[in-house]
Scaffold this active site. Structure first.
Site, short mmCIF file in Angstrom:
data_model
loop_
_atom_site.label_atom_id
_atom_site.label_comp_id
_atom_site.label_asym_id
_atom_site.label_seq_id
_atom_site.Cartn_x
_atom_site.Cartn_y
_atom_site.Cartn_z
N ILE A 52 0.84 -1.20 0.00
CA ILE A 52 0.00 0.00 0.00
C ILE A 52 0.88 1.26 0.00
CG2 ILE A 52 -1.91 -1.13 1.18
CD1 ILE A 52 -1.07 0.57 3.70
N ASP A 53 2.18 1.09 0.33
CA ASP A 53 3.05 2.27 0.45
C ASP A 53 3.50 2.83 -0.90
OD1 ASP A 53 2.87 1.64 3.12
OD2 ASP A 53 4.84 0.71 3.23
N MET B 59 -0.71 5.69 6.81
CA MET B 59 0.44 4.77 6.68
C MET B 59 1.34 5.20 5.52
SD MET B 59 -0.68 0.86 7.39
CE MET B 59 -0.73 0.19 9.05
N ARG C 175 -5.35 -1.21 5.01
CA ARG C 175 -4.88 -2.40 4.28
C ARG C 175 -5.97 -3.45 4.11
NH1 ARG C 175 0.61 -3.62 7.16
NH2 ARG C 175 -0.41 -5.56 7.67
#
Ligand code: F6P
Length: 379
Positions: free
Chosen positions: A134-135, A177, A303
């Site tokens: 997801i980053d 995040m 997530r």
């Protein structure tokens, strides 16, 4: 005899993993006649030889599911907790790879997984990787799957925070995040019109942030949304971190074990303090602006759940390209996204690099020119 390929998912889970597994399984079998097996819980499953066939019913109905049907873990082959010890279990994994007579092993993961997979490929295993996180911080690929879904979740969350911040005339500091990069924070901040966006690539000055909130107040806006990436650092903290990292490098070069231990302890303390960064920022902003402030940490919500259509398509494209690459005997590579297509990039060009947000990225400019404060007078 049909060729057999293994698949594992490692690192933090990411929406789209099941779409990728399904694509590798279906394309591997239907297009190339390969047998596909999946190892459970990342590299740990390969070590413990826990696997399942990826065919038939098991691949049915998983395209839309979040998480990973294989399970995942952050265990590293060369630093595997076994009992009360941490051991190098690479040889056991190579034995299991041979036991299944694997043609190739597909490792689906982020930066850490790419590194671990590269080590295995250097030891002679036929490895191919897919970039997921997801980053969105994996080098050499335009994008990683999971990012689009997390971006929508974070954006939706900030949209919701807007109305409550507005009603209570509050600051809401929302932590997003992204580990040490700001793709998710910047993207969600931009998409939701956050008033302040703080990312690791641009160390912030709390006074600049407070000033931006005060200016809004003077314009009659008694509330502000501050979107902060979990890895964002104040200017002072960024300087401290650089200093500690330099000290660590020097201690390593000079083989000074005592100094290295001292720096490691200081780095650990720094990280512990960093974990409360968002709360400390919120408190400071209250003091500097006179407005009430609240914190929302989005955490693992970002997530979880159903992958977006874009992530399902991306993961499927990558899975199909992966099966083709195995058929063509292309190993030691990551299947990367390049525009509308995919390319195979040697793992040596991927590992050890972090894809940071470039300071001249169009998203940075768009945020600034639409009035967001990035917490730094230079921007
Ligand atoms: O790499 C994905 C990620 O969600 C990061 O954004 C975050 O820093 C980290 O994983 C959290 O890891 P864990 O789920 O192990 O706490």
């Amino acid at each position: 005899m049909a060729k057999c390929i293994g698949v594992l998912t490692a690192g933090g889970d990411s929406p789209g993993l099941n779409a990728a597994i399904r694509a590798i399984g279906n394309s591997g079998l239907k297009a190339y006649g390969m047998r596909v097996i999946g190892f459970r819980d990342g590299f740990r499953g390969l070590m413990e030889n826990r696997c399942i066939p990826l065919e038939g019913d098991i691949l049915s109905g998983i395209l839309t599911l979040g998480g990973t049907i294989l399970g995942t873990s952050r265990d590293k082959p060369h630093k595997m907790p076994v009992g009360d010890k941490v051991q190098d279990m690479t040889e056991v994994m190579i034995d299991n790879y041979r036991r299944h007579n694997l043609e190739a092993l597909v490792c689906i993961g982020g930066g850490g997984t790419q590194k671990n997979a590269y080590r295995l490929s250097q030891l002679g295993m036929n490895i191919i990787t897919l970039p997921k996180t997801i980053d969105n911080d994996v080098a050499v690929t335009d994008i990683t799957f999971g990012f689009d879904t997390a971006l929508s979740i974070a954006t939706d969350a900030i949209d919701r925070l807007h109305s409550t911040a507005h009603s209570h005339h509050r600051i809401i500091v929302v932590e997003i995040m992204g580990h040490n990069t700001g793709w998710l924070g910047l993207g969600a901040g931009l998409a939701s019109g956050a008033d302040v966006i703080l990312i690791p690539e641009i160390p912030y000055d709390v006074k600049q942030v407070a000033e931006a909130i005060r200016r809004r107040r003077h314009r009659g806006k008694n509330f502000s949304i501050v979107a902060i990436s979990e890895g964002a650092l104040s200017q002072e903290d960024a300087e401290t971190l650089v200093k500690l990292q330099e000290e660590k490098r020097a201690a390593k070069e000079e083989k000074d074990a005592k100094q290295r231990k001292k720096v490691d302890t200081a780095l650990e303390e720094f990280r512990l303090r960093q974990a409360t960064n968002t709360l400390r920022l919120s408190r400071e902003l209250e003091k500097l602006t006179g407005l009430e402030s609240r914190v929302t940490i989005l955490g693992h919500l970002q997530r979880g759940g159903t992958p977006s259509a874009a992530d399902r398509i991306l993961a499927t494209r990558l899975g199909v390209a992966c099966a083709e690459a195995i058929h063509d005997q292309r190993f030691g590579c990551m299947v990367a996204v390049k525009g509308e297509g995919t390319i195979l990039v040697p793992l040596s060009e991927v590992v050890g690099k972090l894809k940071l947000v470039p300071l001249d990225h169009p998203w940075v400019r768009a945020a600034l020119e639409t009035g967001a404060c990035l917490g730094n007078a230079r921007y």
